[in-house]
Write a protein that holds these residues in place. Structure first.
Motif, mmCIF file in Angstrom:
data_model
loop_
_atom_site.group_PDB
_atom_site.id
_atom_site.type_symbol
_atom_site.label_atom_id
_atom_site.label_comp_id
_atom_site.label_asym_id
_atom_site.label_seq_id
_atom_site.Cartn_x
_atom_site.Cartn_y
_atom_site.Cartn_z
ATOM 1 N N THR A 135 1.123 -0.709 0.097
ATOM 2 C CA THR A 135 -0.302 -0.536 0.037
ATOM 3 C C THR A 135 0.899 1.300 0.156
ATOM 4 O OG1 THR A 135 -1.666 -1.353 0.823
ATOM 5 C CG2 THR A 135 -1.646 1.279 1.590
ATOM 6 N N LEU A 136 1.991 1.525 0.906
ATOM 7 C CA LEU A 136 2.873 2.718 0.752
ATOM 8 C C LEU A 136 3.640 2.301 -0.639
ATOM 9 C CD1 LEU A 136 4.767 4.552 2.497
ATOM 10 C CD2 LEU A 136 6.487 2.925 2.688
ATOM 11 N N GLN A 137 4.193 1.184 -1.282
ATOM 12 C CA GLN A 137 4.262 1.448 -2.684
ATOM 13 C C GLN A 137 3.623 2.329 -3.498
ATOM 14 O OE1 GLN A 137 5.866 -2.607 -3.621
ATOM 15 N NE2 GLN A 137 7.074 -1.145 -5.913
ATOM 16 N N GLU A 138 2.029 1.710 -3.645
ATOM 17 C CA GLU A 138 1.044 2.177 -4.645
ATOM 18 C C GLU A 138 1.155 3.700 -4.127
ATOM 19 O OE1 GLU A 138 -3.453 1.459 -5.705
ATOM 20 O OE2 GLU A 138 -2.611 1.104 -4.298
ATOM 21 N N ALA A 139 1.079 4.044 -2.846
ATOM 22 C CA ALA A 139 0.722 5.534 -2.698
ATOM 23 C C ALA A 139 1.868 6.035 -2.933
ATOM 24 C CB ALA A 139 0.724 5.510 -0.699
ATOM 25 N N GLN A 140 2.889 6.185 -2.528
ATOM 26 C CA GLN A 140 4.380 6.903 -3.145
ATOM 27 C C GLN A 140 3.998 6.040 -4.748
ATOM 28 O OE1 GLN A 140 6.715 7.849 -1.229
ATOM 29 N NE2 GLN A 140 7.114 8.634 -2.873
ATOM 30 N N LEU A 141 4.104 5.667 -5.320
ATOM 31 C CA LEU A 141 4.090 5.417 -6.732
ATOM 32 C C LEU A 141 3.228 7.337 -7.583
ATOM 33 C CD1 LEU A 141 4.408 2.320 -8.279
ATOM 34 C CD2 LEU A 141 6.093 4.492 -8.324
ATOM 35 N N VAL A 142 2.020 7.247 -6.698
ATOM 36 C CA VAL A 142 0.526 8.248 -6.882
ATOM 37 C C VAL A 142 1.541 9.555 -6.597
ATOM 38 C CG1 VAL A 142 -1.631 8.933 -6.492
ATOM 39 C CG2 VAL A 142 -1.166 6.880 -7.021
ATOM 40 N N ASP A 144 4.631 10.368 -6.262
ATOM 41 C CA ASP A 144 5.236 10.795 -7.657
ATOM 42 C C ASP A 144 5.045 11.178 -8.872
ATOM 43 O OD1 ASP A 144 7.420 10.359 -5.884
ATOM 44 O OD2 ASP A 144 7.794 8.832 -6.515
ATOM 45 N N ARG A 145 3.625 10.439 -9.345
ATOM 46 C CA ARG A 145 2.963 10.714 -10.480
ATOM 47 C C ARG A 145 2.017 12.265 -10.494
ATOM 48 N NH1 ARG A 145 0.530 7.173 -11.191
ATOM 49 N NH2 ARG A 145 -1.350 6.959 -10.506
ATOM 50 N N LYS A 146 1.210 12.820 -9.576
ATOM 51 C CA LYS A 146 0.925 13.644 -9.363
ATOM 52 C C LYS A 146 2.024 14.715 -9.137
ATOM 53 C CE LYS A 146 -3.436 11.912 -7.971
ATOM 54 N NZ LYS A 146 -4.671 11.985 -7.407
ATOM 55 N N THR A 147 3.422 14.263 -8.538
ATOM 56 C CA THR A 147 4.100 16.267 -8.126
ATOM 57 C C THR A 147 4.559 16.142 -9.627
ATOM 58 O OG1 THR A 147 4.453 15.182 -6.274
ATOM 59 C CG2 THR A 147 6.025 16.758 -7.211
ATOM 60 N N LEU A 149 2.998 16.163 -12.565
ATOM 61 C CA LEU A 149 1.060 16.856 -13.798
ATOM 62 C C LEU A 149 1.860 18.177 -12.797
ATOM 63 C CD1 LEU A 149 -1.047 13.906 -13.495
ATOM 64 C CD2 LEU A 149 0.512 14.694 -15.456
ATOM 65 N N TYR A 150 1.656 18.272 -11.528
ATOM 66 C CA TYR A 150 1.858 19.488 -10.892
ATOM 67 C C TYR A 150 2.803 20.917 -11.304
ATOM 68 C CZ TYR A 150 1.659 23.353 -7.318
ATOM 69 O OH TYR A 150 1.936 24.961 -6.931
ATOM 70 N N THR A 151 4.012 19.968 -12.104
ATOM 71 C CA THR A 151 4.606 20.854 -11.734
ATOM 72 C C THR A 151 4.463 21.316 -13.416
ATOM 73 O OG1 THR A 151 6.527 19.668 -11.041
ATOM 74 C CG2 THR A 151 7.909 20.484 -12.786
ATOM 75 N N SER A 152 4.113 20.949 -14.283
ATOM 76 C CA SER A 152 3.599 20.753 -15.324
ATOM 77 C C SER A 152 2.593 22.047 -15.446
ATOM 78 C CB SER A 152 3.640 19.756 -16.657
ATOM 79 O OG SER A 152 2.213 19.271 -15.928
ATOM 80 N N ASN A 153 1.946 22.072 -14.105
ATOM 81 C CA ASN A 153 0.340 23.079 -14.265
ATOM 82 C C ASN A 153 -0.315 22.345 -14.812
ATOM 83 O OD1 ASN A 153 1.870 25.134 -12.983
ATOM 84 N ND2 ASN A 153 2.567 25.481 -14.758
ATOM 85 N N ASN A 154 -1.007 20.530 -14.275
ATOM 86 C CA ASN A 154 -2.016 19.688 -15.178
ATOM 87 C C ASN A 154 -3.073 19.253 -14.103
ATOM 88 O OD1 ASN A 154 -1.195 19.668 -17.686
ATOM 89 N ND2 ASN A 154 0.287 18.481 -17.527
ATOM 90 N N ILE A 155 -2.374 19.338 -13.333
ATOM 91 C CA ILE A 155 -3.217 19.486 -11.757
ATOM 92 C C ILE A 155 -3.296 20.423 -10.709
ATOM 93 C CG2 ILE A 155 -3.647 16.562 -11.792
ATOM 94 C CD1 ILE A 155 -1.357 16.472 -9.874
ATOM 95 N N LYS A 157 -2.499 21.506 -7.118
ATOM 96 C CA LYS A 157 -1.500 21.293 -6.038
ATOM 97 C C LYS A 157 -3.325 20.171 -4.675
ATOM 98 C CE LYS A 157 0.904 23.503 -1.941
ATOM 99 N NZ LYS A 157 0.956 23.090 -1.381
ATOM 100 N N GLN A 158 -4.135 20.921 -5.069
ATOM 101 C CA GLN A 158 -4.986 19.736 -3.567
ATOM 102 C C GLN A 158 -4.577 18.397 -4.247
ATOM 103 O OE1 GLN A 158 -9.209 20.891 -3.190
ATOM 104 N NE2 GLN A 158 -9.344 19.412 -2.208
ATOM 105 N N GLU A 159 -4.569 18.459 -4.934
ATOM 106 C CA GLU A 159 -4.136 16.709 -4.962
ATOM 107 C C GLU A 159 -3.207 16.107 -5.536
ATOM 108 O OE1 GLU A 159 -5.446 15.795 -9.082
ATOM 109 O OE2 GLU A 159 -7.624 16.634 -9.582
ATOM 110 N N VAL A 160 -2.046 17.034 -5.307
ATOM 111 C CA VAL A 160 -0.254 16.822 -4.537
ATOM 112 C C VAL A 160 -0.279 16.534 -3.337
ATOM 113 C CG1 VAL A 160 1.448 17.348 -4.477
ATOM 114 C CG2 VAL A 160 0.336 17.535 -6.887
ATOM 115 N N ASP A 161 -1.027 17.102 -2.167
ATOM 116 C CA ASP A 161 -1.041 17.491 -1.277
ATOM 117 C C ASP A 161 -2.622 16.047 -0.111
ATOM 118 O OD1 ASP A 161 -0.315 19.332 -1.023
ATOM 119 O OD2 ASP A 161 -1.784 21.045 -0.504
ATOM 120 N N SER A 162 -3.507 15.392 -1.583
ATOM 121 C CA SER A 162 -4.512 14.915 -1.106
ATOM 122 C C SER A 162 -2.871 13.219 -1.132
ATOM 123 C CB SER A 162 -5.028 14.845 -1.327
ATOM 124 O OG SER A 162 -5.919 15.437 -1.423
ATOM 125 N N ALA A 163 -2.533 13.278 -2.330
ATOM 126 C CA ALA A 163 -2.009 11.882 -2.798
ATOM 127 C C ALA A 163 -0.813 12.335 -1.231
ATOM 128 C CB ALA A 163 -0.679 12.382 -4.144
#
Length: 365
Positions: A135-142, A144-147, A149-155, A157-163
């Motif tokens: 579960t921790l490995q999956e959460a860490q992958l999610v 990283d991916r949302k981070t 996307l946030y860098t490229s302004n596609n999502i 910041k709230q989604e990054v904080d939740s992940a």
């Protein structure tokens, strides 16, 4: 002339008084002929006078209850260890059974703690650690991916904080699963085991007390003797400590006598002796001096002695063999001591070890 004429008529009235005066005079003559200076001596032996000592014990139950049976009558001769009476044991039996169950339960609790975790429990804890890690490995992958996307302004910041929060939660769950595995592998704490051992000792002690109370519902003779009084009957309620019998102790049997000070140097503990009784003329009983007091006292009025009552005497205890139970408690007897009697070496059976006076003493063990 007047006196002589009335004398025959008054003589019957004076006769009882004259007889009393004559008897008193004879008593004074007899007393004046007695020797009160020392213990009697006969044929070179010292004679002491005393009585078979009376020692009584009040026998009672330690616990109260209804008396189920009384097995001996007044006057019965009983031996040490003989069963005399019984209480109804039902309450004591049930209490023992209850505590036996508690002991069994506490023993199983202690065994479970000492055995530690079962194999299945350890495997379960290991599986929980694996699941939490996944579960921790999956959460860490999610995260990283949302981070990215946030860098490229596609999502947002709230989604990054939740992940990130889900990844932290998974990290904590993994830590918890790992600690659970450690506990399963280590087993029970030593303090818990010690507490279980103390609890087991407590219930075992309670069981021992219950078993002792059950055993004490049987009234056993503490020593050989004669039942002087039977106080309670079957069906009566016995209170704790209330006497059921009066037992006069007859084993061992001894004579309480007193030795005059001039004769003290001829008597020692262990010296062989003979005891004689008026009830069995010509018969002697083997005996030995068991005790001589180290302090002097005045002669009690209840003890026969040929010493003046103003003189000091020493109390002595002369043990006597009474295999035929002929000597009775309180019976007046005479103790005969040879001045050069052997010192007896007493063994496990004193009466069997005591030789007749004048015979060689057995070798000391």
């Amino acid at each position: 002339m007047l006196f002589s004429s009335r004398l025959p008529h008054r003589l019957p009235h004076f006769l009882p008084h004259l007889l009393c005066i004559l008897a008193a005079g004879l008593c004074l003559l007899a007393v004046s002929g007695c020797d009160f200076g020392k213990n009697k001596e006969k044929d070179g032996a010292l004679l002491l006078y005393g009585n078979i000592d009376i020692r009584e014990v009040q026998l009672a139950f330690q616990d109260g209850g209804k008396i189920r049976s009384v097995l001996v009558e007044e006057g019965a001769q009983v031996e040490a260890g003989e069963l005399l009476a019984e209480l109804d044991p039902e309450r004591f039996v049930l209490d023992v059974a209850r505590l036996q169950g508690e002991v069994a339960a506490q023993e199983q609790t202690l065994k479970r703690l000492q055995a530690g975790s079962r194999t299945q429990e350890v495997l379960q804890a290991q599986a929980a650690v694996t699941s939490a890690g996944a579960t921790l490995q999956e959460a860490q992958l999610v995260l990283d991916r949302k981070t990215r996307l946030y860098t490229s302004n596609n999502i947002a910041k709230q989604e990054v904080d939740s992940a990130r929060a889900r990844a932290q939660t998974a990290q904590a769950a993994l830590k918890s699963a790992q600690e659970g595995l450690s506990l399963a592998e280590e087993g029970a704490r030593k303090e818990d085991i010690a507490a279980a051992e103390a609890g087991l000792a407590s219930v075992r002690a309670a069981l021992g007390l219950a078993e002792k109370r059950l055993a004490d519902s049987r009234l056993i003779a503490p020593a050989g003797g004669i039942i002087r009084s039977r106080i309670l009957e079957p069906g009566a309620m016995a209170a704790p400590g209330a006497p059921v019998f009066t037992l006069a102790l007859s084993d061992p049997l001894w004579v309480r006598t007193y030795i005059n000070e001039p004769d003290l140097g001829h008597i020692r503990e262990g010296m062989a002796a003979e005891v004689l009784s008026d009830s069995f003329p010509g018969k002697t009983y083997r005996a030995w001096v068991g005790f001589v007091s180290s302090t002097a006292e005045f002669t009690p009025k209840t003890v026969e002695t040929t010493e003046l009552r103003t003189k000091l005497v020493y109390q002595a205890r002369v043990m006597v063999c009474n295999d035929a139970h002929e000597l009775r408690l309180g019976m007046p007897v005479t103790v005969r001591l040879e001045r050069k009697a052997p010192i007896t070496a007493l063994g496990t059976d004193p009466c069997a070890a005591v030789p007749a006076p004048g015979s060689p003493a057995p070798d000391a063990p």
